[in-house]
Design a protein around this motif. Structure first.
Motif, PDB file in Angstrom:
ATOM      1  N   HIS A  23       0.836  -1.209   0.000  1.00 12.83           N
ATOM      2  CA  HIS A  23       0.000   0.000   0.000  1.00 12.83           C
ATOM      3  C   HIS A  23       0.873   1.262   0.000  1.00 12.83           C
ATOM      4  O   HIS A  23       0.551   2.243  -0.673  1.00 12.83           O
ATOM      5  CB  HIS A  23      -0.937   0.012   1.217  1.00 12.83           C
ATOM      6  N   LYS A  24       1.986   1.230   0.760  1.00 15.15           N
ATOM      7  CA  LYS A  24       2.893   2.387   0.775  1.00 15.15           C
ATOM      8  C   LYS A  24       3.471   2.620  -0.611  1.00 15.15           C
ATOM      9  O   LYS A  24       3.559   3.752  -1.088  1.00 15.15           O
ATOM     10  CB  LYS A  24       4.033   2.167   1.784  1.00 15.15           C
ATOM     11  N   GLU A  25       3.840   1.530  -1.261  1.00 14.07           N
ATOM     12  CA  GLU A  25       4.387   1.622  -2.622  1.00 14.07           C
ATOM     13  C   GLU A  25       3.333   2.191  -3.588  1.00 14.07           C
ATOM     14  O   GLU A  25       3.640   3.019  -4.449  1.00 14.07           O
ATOM     15  CB  GLU A  25       4.810   0.210  -3.070  1.00 14.07           C
ATOM     16  N   LEU A  26       2.093   1.755  -3.400  1.00 15.28           N
ATOM     17  CA  LEU A  26       0.999   2.251  -4.241  1.00 15.28           C
ATOM     18  C   LEU A  26       0.826   3.768  -4.065  1.00 15.28           C
ATOM     19  O   LEU A  26       0.683   4.502  -5.049  1.00 15.28           O
ATOM     20  CB  LEU A  26      -0.287   1.499  -3.871  1.00 15.28           C
ATOM     21  N   PHE A  27       0.871   4.232  -2.817  1.00 17.17           N
ATOM     22  CA  PHE A  27       0.746   5.683  -2.589  1.00 17.17           C
ATOM     23  C   PHE A  27       1.941   6.434  -3.171  1.00 17.17           C
ATOM     24  O   PHE A  27       1.779   7.539  -3.698  1.00 17.17           O
ATOM     25  CB  PHE A  27       0.561   5.982  -1.097  1.00 17.17           C
ATOM     26  N   ARG A  51      -0.012   3.769 -16.905  1.00 19.80           N
ATOM     27  CA  ARG A  51       0.029   2.339 -17.183  1.00 19.80           C
ATOM     28  C   ARG A  51       0.778   1.605 -16.070  1.00 19.80           C
ATOM     29  O   ARG A  51       0.339   0.565 -15.586  1.00 19.80           O
ATOM     30  CB  ARG A  51       0.676   2.069 -18.545  1.00 19.80           C
ATOM     31  N   ALA A  52       1.904   2.159 -15.630  1.00 17.17           N
ATOM     32  CA  ALA A  52       2.690   1.545 -14.550  1.00 17.17           C
ATOM     33  C   ALA A  52       1.861   1.489 -13.269  1.00 17.17           C
ATOM     34  O   ALA A  52       1.872   0.493 -12.537  1.00 17.17           O
ATOM     35  CB  ALA A  52       3.972   2.338 -14.321  1.00 17.17           C
ATOM     36  N   VAL A  57      -1.472  -1.753  -9.462  1.00 11.07           N
ATOM     37  CA  VAL A  57      -2.742  -1.978  -8.773  1.00 11.07           C
ATOM     38  C   VAL A  57      -3.222  -3.417  -9.019  1.00 11.07           C
ATOM     39  O   VAL A  57      -3.595  -4.136  -8.084  1.00 11.07           O
ATOM     40  CB  VAL A  57      -3.819  -0.957  -9.246  1.00 11.07           C
ATOM     41  N   VAL A  58      -3.189  -3.850 -10.274  1.00  7.90           N
ATOM     42  CA  VAL A  58      -3.675  -5.188 -10.621  1.00  7.90           C
ATOM     43  C   VAL A  58      -2.809  -6.266  -9.938  1.00  7.90           C
ATOM     44  O   VAL A  58      -3.326  -7.245  -9.387  1.00  7.90           O
ATOM     45  CB  VAL A  58      -3.699  -5.365 -12.163  1.00  7.90           C
ATOM     46  N   LEU A  91      -8.898   0.492 -15.995  1.00  2.22           N
ATOM     47  CA  LEU A  91      -8.604   0.073 -17.372  1.00  2.22           C
ATOM     48  C   LEU A  91      -9.451   0.839 -18.388  1.00  2.22           C
ATOM     49  O   LEU A  91      -8.978   1.149 -19.480  1.00  2.22           O
ATOM     50  CB  LEU A  91      -8.778  -1.449 -17.523  1.00  2.22           C
ATOM     51  N   ASP A  92     -10.684   1.173 -18.012  1.00  6.04           N
ATOM     52  CA  ASP A  92     -11.525   2.003 -18.893  1.00  6.04           C
ATOM     53  C   ASP A  92     -10.838   3.341 -19.153  1.00  6.04           C
ATOM     54  O   ASP A  92     -10.837   3.852 -20.273  1.00  6.04           O
ATOM     55  CB  ASP A  92     -12.885   2.301 -18.233  1.00  6.04           C
ATOM     56  N   PHE A  93     -10.268   3.878 -18.096  1.00  9.05           N
ATOM     57  CA  PHE A  93      -9.590   5.164 -18.241  1.00  9.05           C
ATOM     58  C   PHE A  93      -8.386   5.036 -19.169  1.00  9.05           C
ATOM     59  O   PHE A  93      -8.170   5.869 -20.050  1.00  9.05           O
ATOM     60  CB  PHE A  93      -9.148   5.683 -16.870  1.00  9.05           C
ATOM     61  N   LEU A  94      -7.617   3.960 -18.959  1.00  7.71           N
ATOM     62  CA  LEU A  94      -6.436   3.751 -19.818  1.00  7.71           C
ATOM     63  C   LEU A  94      -6.843   3.592 -21.275  1.00  7.71           C
ATOM     64  O   LEU A  94      -6.205   4.151 -22.172  1.00  7.71           O
ATOM     65  CB  LEU A  94      -5.678   2.491 -19.387  1.00  7.71           C
ATOM     66  N   ASP A  95      -7.908   2.817 -21.526  1.00  9.56           N
ATOM     67  CA  ASP A  95      -8.402   2.623 -22.900  1.00  9.56           C
ATOM     68  C   ASP A  95      -8.755   3.960 -23.528  1.00  9.56           C
ATOM     69  O   ASP A  95      -8.375   4.243 -24.671  1.00  9.56           O
ATOM     70  CB  ASP A  95      -9.659   1.733 -22.910  1.00  9.56           C
ATOM     71  N   ALA A  96      -9.497   4.781 -22.777  1.00  6.78           N
ATOM     72  CA  ALA A  96      -9.921   6.085 -23.293  1.00  6.78           C
ATOM     73  C   ALA A  96      -8.701   6.925 -23.626  1.00  6.78           C
ATOM     74  O   ALA A  96      -8.634   7.582 -24.673  1.00  6.78           O
ATOM     75  CB  ALA A  96     -10.804   6.788 -22.267  1.00  6.78           C
TER      76      ALA A  96
END
Ligand SMILES: [Fe+2]
Length: 139
Positions: A23-27, A51-52, A57-58, A91-96
């Protein structure tokens, strides 16, 4: 976006060292992506940064799911469903963004930060208590 929202804080700890580390890495990644989005001439870098972030997250969701035994953890389905919904939104955001539609990275980051904070406080804290019980039982 308020800077403190981009930082991991002790109240977000779920009591599991590895998940807290992730979680720290994610922030840290959220903060870095926000800096990239706000920087001059960010256009060329923001897609890579997003993308990274989504990849992390995934991967992180998969780590959490590997810790849950669906046969004994009653919250398994609800937790995984939340992960699916969060991943789909990302992923929707990335696609857009890839399709060249007009998307705002800041808007996406604001959504993701609030989503992550809420998910950790509610759903991951419950997972933390389950993991603590598992450790106490010597499993
Ligand atoms: Fe989770």
């Amino acid at each position: 976006m308020k800077l403190e929202h981009l930082c991991w804080t002790e109240d977000l700890s779920i009591g599991d060292a590895e998940i807290d580390r992730q979680h720290k890495e994610l922030f840290a990644l959220l903060e870095k992506t926000s800096e990239t989005a706000g920087g001059a001439g960010a256009d060329g870098h923001i897609d890579d940064a997003l993308r990274a972030l989504c990849d992390y997250v995934v991967k992180h969701f998969a780590s959490e799911e590997a810790l849950m035994d669906p046969a004994v953890y009653p919250e398994y389905d609800r937790h995984v469903q939340e992960h699916i919904e969060g991943s789909m939104r990302a992923l929707d955001f990335l696609d857009a963004s890839n399709e060249g539609r007009n998307v705002r990275a800041e808007e996406f980051l604001e959504f993701l930060v609030e989503w992550v904070r809420h998910h950790i406080r509610e759903t991951d804290q419950t997972l933390g208590r389950y993991l603590a019980r598992k450790r106490a039982a010597g499993a």
